[in-house]
Design an enzyme around this catalytic site. Structure first.
Site, PDB file in Angstrom:
ATOM      1  N   ARG A  16       0.833  -1.242   0.158  1.00 58.32           N
ATOM      2  CA  ARG A  16      -0.053   0.079  -0.144  1.00 58.32           C
ATOM      3  C   ARG A  16       0.861   1.126   0.036  1.00 58.32           C
ATOM      4  NH1 ARG A  16      -2.466   3.840   3.686  1.00 58.32           N
ATOM      5  NH2 ARG A  16      -4.557   4.332   2.724  1.00 58.32           N
ATOM      6  N   GLY A  17       0.862   2.022  -1.172  1.00 59.29           N
ATOM      7  CA  GLY A  17       1.530   3.142  -1.407  1.00 59.29           C
ATOM      8  C   GLY A  17       1.833   3.970  -0.013  1.00 59.29           C
ATOM      9  N   GLU A  18       0.559   4.600   0.520  1.00 59.44           N
ATOM     10  CA  GLU A  18       0.805   5.429   1.228  1.00 59.44           C
ATOM     11  C   GLU A  18       1.337   5.021   2.442  1.00 59.44           C
ATOM     12  OE1 GLU A  18      -3.139   7.214   2.038  1.00 59.44           O
ATOM     13  OE2 GLU A  18      -3.652   7.089   0.003  1.00 59.44           O
ATOM     14  N   ASP A  19       1.528   3.841   2.832  1.00 60.94           N
ATOM     15  CA  ASP A  19       1.926   3.108   4.054  1.00 60.94           C
ATOM     16  C   ASP A  19       3.513   3.120   4.073  1.00 60.94           C
ATOM     17  OD1 ASP A  19      -0.545   3.044   4.976  1.00 60.94           O
ATOM     18  OD2 ASP A  19      -0.395   0.926   5.036  1.00 60.94           O
ATOM     19  N   THR A  20       4.032   2.666   2.838  1.00 62.21           N
ATOM     20  CA  THR A  20       5.515   2.029   3.162  1.00 62.21           C
ATOM     21  C   THR A  20       6.183   2.640   1.601  1.00 62.21           C
ATOM     22  OG1 THR A  20       4.868  -0.119   1.985  1.00 62.21           O
ATOM     23  CG2 THR A  20       4.839   0.393   4.387  1.00 62.21           C
ATOM     24  N   ARG A  21       5.564   3.159   0.632  1.00 64.07           N
ATOM     25  CA  ARG A  21       6.317   3.536  -0.679  1.00 64.07           C
ATOM     26  C   ARG A  21       7.529   4.177  -0.354  1.00 64.07           C
ATOM     27  NH1 ARG A  21       4.404   3.696  -5.624  1.00 64.07           N
ATOM     28  NH2 ARG A  21       2.389   3.789  -4.995  1.00 64.07           N
ATOM     29  N   GLY A  32      -0.725   6.733 -18.476  1.00 64.26           N
ATOM     30  CA  GLY A  32      -1.698   6.727 -19.358  1.00 64.26           C
ATOM     31  C   GLY A  32      -2.075   5.039 -19.590  1.00 64.26           C
ATOM     32  N   GLU A  49      -4.901  -7.284  -5.888  1.00 61.50           N
ATOM     33  CA  GLU A  49      -3.739  -8.050  -6.114  1.00 61.50           C
ATOM     34  C   GLU A  49      -3.306  -9.029  -5.560  1.00 61.50           C
ATOM     35  OE1 GLU A  49      -1.084  -3.909  -7.012  1.00 61.50           O
ATOM     36  OE2 GLU A  49      -0.368  -5.324  -5.614  1.00 61.50           O
TER      37      GLU A  49
END
Length: 251
Positions: free
Chosen positions: A25-30, A58, A92
């Protein structure tokens, strides 16, 4: 492994584009753990898919992600506290586990500051996420209800399955640094993939003879030199040769 001869692309069927697919999850660990892990994987010679690095603007993101999973030999699933709030992540996860069951796709869960029991039984933040999905079901029409109920059922089952499959528990242990957890993950993924020759074979078209010469030189052992230089014009495969030779002789 170094004694095995390189295979040509003609003997390789359905090549994998990536060694590792990163699910997170990008907001958590990116910008923290995932970025550090990605750099470590690439540094170790693994072709690694990370969505912000690989997907062009795109393009159909959902399709590209599914294709990346299918064309990867393994997945590292970084399950953070808010992982279940992302329907993208849950979809995913379902796809990854389907690929594991049908194609032998290797899977390594990483429980990032969450307990596997919270994931398995959907407790705490996972319970909150599914409570919101249950509210969504109630707000839908009959057809929408069936679709959401089917999704939620698959998501719950997938979380239970991945929690029971073992993995790496990254938490606030005073005696372990985050870098040590990453080293453990690298070792585990190497064991799962076993660095097979065929994983890089499709990229040896036209250069396999050069690879054989270098590997023969390395295995000879009769020379005193310990450095080899690979020289040539741009685009002839110098980096590919170097990575392949390293991968097949790393042990």
């Amino acid at each position: 492994m170094g004694s095995e001869r390189p295979q040509t692309s003609s003997s390789f069927v359905y090549p994998s584009i990536y060694h590792v697919f990163l699910s997170f999850r990008g907001e958590d660990t990116r910008k923290t753990f995932t970025d550090t892990l990605y750099a470590a994987l690439v540094g170790a010679g693994w072709r690694t898919f990370k969505d912000d690095n690989e997907i062009e603007r795109g393009e159909n993101i959902k399709t590209e992600l599914e294709n990346a999973i299918i064309n990867s030999r393994s997945s590292i699933i970084i399950i953070s506290k808010k992982y279940a709030t992302s329907t993208w992540c849950l979809d995913e996860l379902v796809k990854i586990l389907e690929h594991k069951r049908t194609k032998g796709h290797a899977v390594l869960p990483v429980f990032y500051h969450v307990d596997p029991s919270e994931v398995r039984d959907q407790k705490k933040s996972f319970a909150e996420a599914f409570a919101s999905y249950e509210r969504q079901i109630k707000a839908e029409s009959d057809e929408g209800k069936r679709e959401w109920m089917d999704k939620v059922r698959k998501w719950r089952a997938a979380l239970g399955e991945v929690a029971d499959s073992g993995g790496v528990l990254v938490n606030n242990q005073e005696y372990r640094k985050e870098s040590e957890f990453i080293e453990e993950i690298l070792q585990l993924i190497e064991d799962k993939l076993n660095r097979t020759i065929s994983s890089v074979a499709p990229y040896l078209v036209g250069i396999s003879s050069r690879v054989e010469n270098i590997i023969s030189w390395l295995q000879d052992g009769s020379h005193d030199d310990n450095v080899i230089a690979i020289c040539g014009m741009s685009g002839i495969g110098k980096t590919t040769v170097a990575k392949y030779v390293f991968t097949t002789n790393c042990r």
